[in-house]
Design a protein around this motif. Sequence first.
Motif, PDB file in Angstrom:
ATOM      1  N   UNK A  43       0.816  -1.217   0.000  1.00  0.00           N
ATOM      2  CA  UNK A  43       0.000   0.000   0.000  1.00  0.00           C
ATOM      3  C   UNK A  43       0.843   1.257   0.000  1.00  0.00           C
ATOM      4  N   UNK A  44       1.950   1.251   0.765  1.00  0.00           N
ATOM      5  CA  UNK A  44       2.851   2.407   0.792  1.00  0.00           C
ATOM      6  C   UNK A  44       3.482   2.607  -0.578  1.00  0.00           C
ATOM      7  N   UNK A  45       3.985   1.533  -1.164  1.00  0.00           N
ATOM      8  CA  UNK A  45       4.661   1.645  -2.465  1.00  0.00           C
ATOM      9  C   UNK A  45       3.676   2.077  -3.555  1.00  0.00           C
ATOM     10  N   UNK A  46       2.531   1.410  -3.629  1.00  0.00           N
ATOM     11  CA  UNK A  46       1.546   1.769  -4.649  1.00  0.00           C
ATOM     12  C   UNK A  46       0.989   3.173  -4.434  1.00  0.00           C
ATOM     13  N   UNK A  47       0.816   3.572  -3.175  1.00  0.00           N
ATOM     14  CA  UNK A  47       0.372   4.932  -2.889  1.00  0.00           C
ATOM     15  C   UNK A  47       1.436   5.953  -3.223  1.00  0.00           C
ATOM     16  N   UNK A  48       2.698   5.612  -2.944  1.00  0.00           N
ATOM     17  CA  UNK A  48       3.799   6.528  -3.217  1.00  0.00           C
ATOM     18  C   UNK A  48       3.997   6.802  -4.689  1.00  0.00           C
ATOM     19  N   UNK A  49       3.776   5.800  -5.538  1.00  0.00           N
ATOM     20  CA  UNK A  49       3.970   6.015  -6.972  1.00  0.00           C
ATOM     21  C   UNK A  49       2.669   6.383  -7.690  1.00  0.00           C
ATOM     22  N   UNK A  50       1.581   6.512  -6.929  1.00  0.00           N
ATOM     23  CA  UNK A  50       0.328   7.025  -7.490  1.00  0.00           C
ATOM     24  C   UNK A  50      -0.583   5.984  -8.122  1.00  0.00           C
ATOM     25  N   UNK A  69      -4.804  -0.179   2.340  1.00  0.00           N
ATOM     26  CA  UNK A  69      -5.321   1.183   2.510  1.00  0.00           C
ATOM     27  C   UNK A  69      -4.607   1.925   3.621  1.00  0.00           C
ATOM     28  N   UNK A  70      -4.218   1.209   4.669  1.00  0.00           N
ATOM     29  CA  UNK A  70      -3.445   1.826   5.748  1.00  0.00           C
ATOM     30  C   UNK A  70      -2.087   2.291   5.217  1.00  0.00           C
ATOM     31  N   UNK A  71      -1.435   1.445   4.426  1.00  0.00           N
ATOM     32  CA  UNK A  71      -0.165   1.823   3.820  1.00  0.00           C
ATOM     33  C   UNK A  71      -0.323   3.001   2.871  1.00  0.00           C
ATOM     34  N   UNK A  72      -1.390   2.991   2.087  1.00  0.00           N
ATOM     35  CA  UNK A  72      -1.680   4.105   1.183  1.00  0.00           C
ATOM     36  C   UNK A  72      -1.871   5.398   1.968  1.00  0.00           C
ATOM     37  N   UNK A  73      -2.578   5.308   3.068  1.00  0.00           N
ATOM     38  CA  UNK A  73      -2.820   6.487   3.904  1.00  0.00           C
ATOM     39  C   UNK A  73      -1.503   7.053   4.459  1.00  0.00           C
ATOM     40  N   UNK A  92       7.224  13.023  10.010  1.00  0.00           N
ATOM     41  CA  UNK A  92       5.996  13.246  10.768  1.00  0.00           C
ATOM     42  C   UNK A  92       4.711  12.949  10.004  1.00  0.00           C
ATOM     43  N   UNK A  93       4.738  12.976   8.685  1.00  0.00           N
ATOM     44  CA  UNK A  93       3.525  12.853   7.876  1.00  0.00           C
ATOM     45  C   UNK A  93       2.802  11.539   8.038  1.00  0.00           C
ATOM     46  N   UNK A  94       3.556  10.445   8.025  1.00  0.00           N
ATOM     47  CA  UNK A  94       2.928   9.131   8.150  1.00  0.00           C
ATOM     48  C   UNK A  94       2.282   8.935   9.505  1.00  0.00           C
ATOM     49  N   UNK A  95       2.943   9.432  10.548  1.00  0.00           N
ATOM     50  CA  UNK A  95       2.385   9.304  11.902  1.00  0.00           C
ATOM     51  C   UNK A  95       1.106  10.111  12.049  1.00  0.00           C
ATOM     52  N   UNK A  96       1.113  11.317  11.496  1.00  0.00           N
ATOM     53  CA  UNK A  96      -0.067  12.171  11.579  1.00  0.00           C
ATOM     54  C   UNK A  96      -1.233  11.567  10.813  1.00  0.00           C
ATOM     55  N   UNK A  97      -0.959  11.050   9.612  1.00  0.00           N
ATOM     56  CA  UNK A  97      -2.025  10.496   8.771  1.00  0.00           C
ATOM     57  C   UNK A  97      -2.636   9.241   9.381  1.00  0.00           C
ATOM     58  N   UNK A  98      -1.828   8.444  10.052  1.00  0.00           N
ATOM     59  CA  UNK A  98      -2.309   7.167  10.583  1.00  0.00           C
ATOM     60  C   UNK A  98      -2.748   7.251  12.041  1.00  0.00           C
ATOM     61  N   UNK A  99      -2.636   8.407  12.647  1.00  0.00           N
ATOM     62  CA  UNK A  99      -2.922   8.526  14.076  1.00  0.00           C
ATOM     63  C   UNK A  99      -4.372   8.183  14.420  1.00  0.00           C
ATOM     64  N   UNK A 100      -5.320   8.624  13.628  1.00  0.00           N
ATOM     65  CA  UNK A 100      -6.732   8.363  13.924  1.00  0.00           C
ATOM     66  C   UNK A 100      -7.064   6.885  13.901  1.00  0.00           C
ATOM     67  N   UNK A 101      -6.627   6.196  12.859  1.00  0.00           N
ATOM     68  CA  UNK A 101      -6.886   4.759  12.755  1.00  0.00           C
ATOM     69  C   UNK A 101      -6.198   3.966  13.842  1.00  0.00           C
ATOM     70  N   UNK A 102      -4.966   4.357  14.156  1.00  0.00           N
ATOM     71  CA  UNK A 102      -4.216   3.658  15.195  1.00  0.00           C
ATOM     72  C   UNK A 102      -4.862   3.864  16.562  1.00  0.00           C
ATOM     73  N   UNK A 103      -5.256   5.091  16.850  1.00  0.00           N
ATOM     74  CA  UNK A 103      -5.904   5.379  18.132  1.00  0.00           C
ATOM     75  C   UNK A 103      -7.228   4.626  18.254  1.00  0.00           C
ATOM     76  N   UNK A 104      -8.008   4.588  17.169  1.00  0.00           N
ATOM     77  CA  UNK A 104      -9.284   3.868  17.205  1.00  0.00           C
ATOM     78  C   UNK A 104      -9.054   2.377  17.453  1.00  0.00           C
TER      79      UNK A 104
END
Length: 122
Positions: A43-50, A69-73, A92-104
């Motif tokens: 998800x990270x790789x596919x999200x990173x290259x669009x 989807x988590x990796x994409x996020x 910081x970007x990845x932590x901020x983007x995933x914070x809501x899902x991780x906290x939930x």
Amino acid sequence: MESVLPYIYAFLVGGAFCVIAQVLVDKTKLTPARILVGYVVAGVILGGIGLYEPLVKFAGAGATTPLTGFGYNIAKGIKEAVDEKGLLGALTGGLTAAAGGTAAALVFSFLGALIFKGKRKD
């Protein structure tokens, strides 16, 4: 029928992710943990290259809910943070983007542990 199609697409794409994971479990010696990590990395790789964005637009929750989807996020959050803050955003970007899902996940896991009684494996 038009209002039902997004649900069908989400079901088919999310189901395809599950089928692929089940085939990997059944036909390879990969552990489920390695498959899950592989999904996040994919998800990270596919999200990173669009390449993941069109899938998200097509399948909605069928593409954003699984671990890919988590990796994409995470990749999306890093891209946005780097655009705003420069190189510091890569940290910081990845932590901020995933914070809501991780906290939930943590909160609901804790509540589940309080409500249900666990059993020991023997």
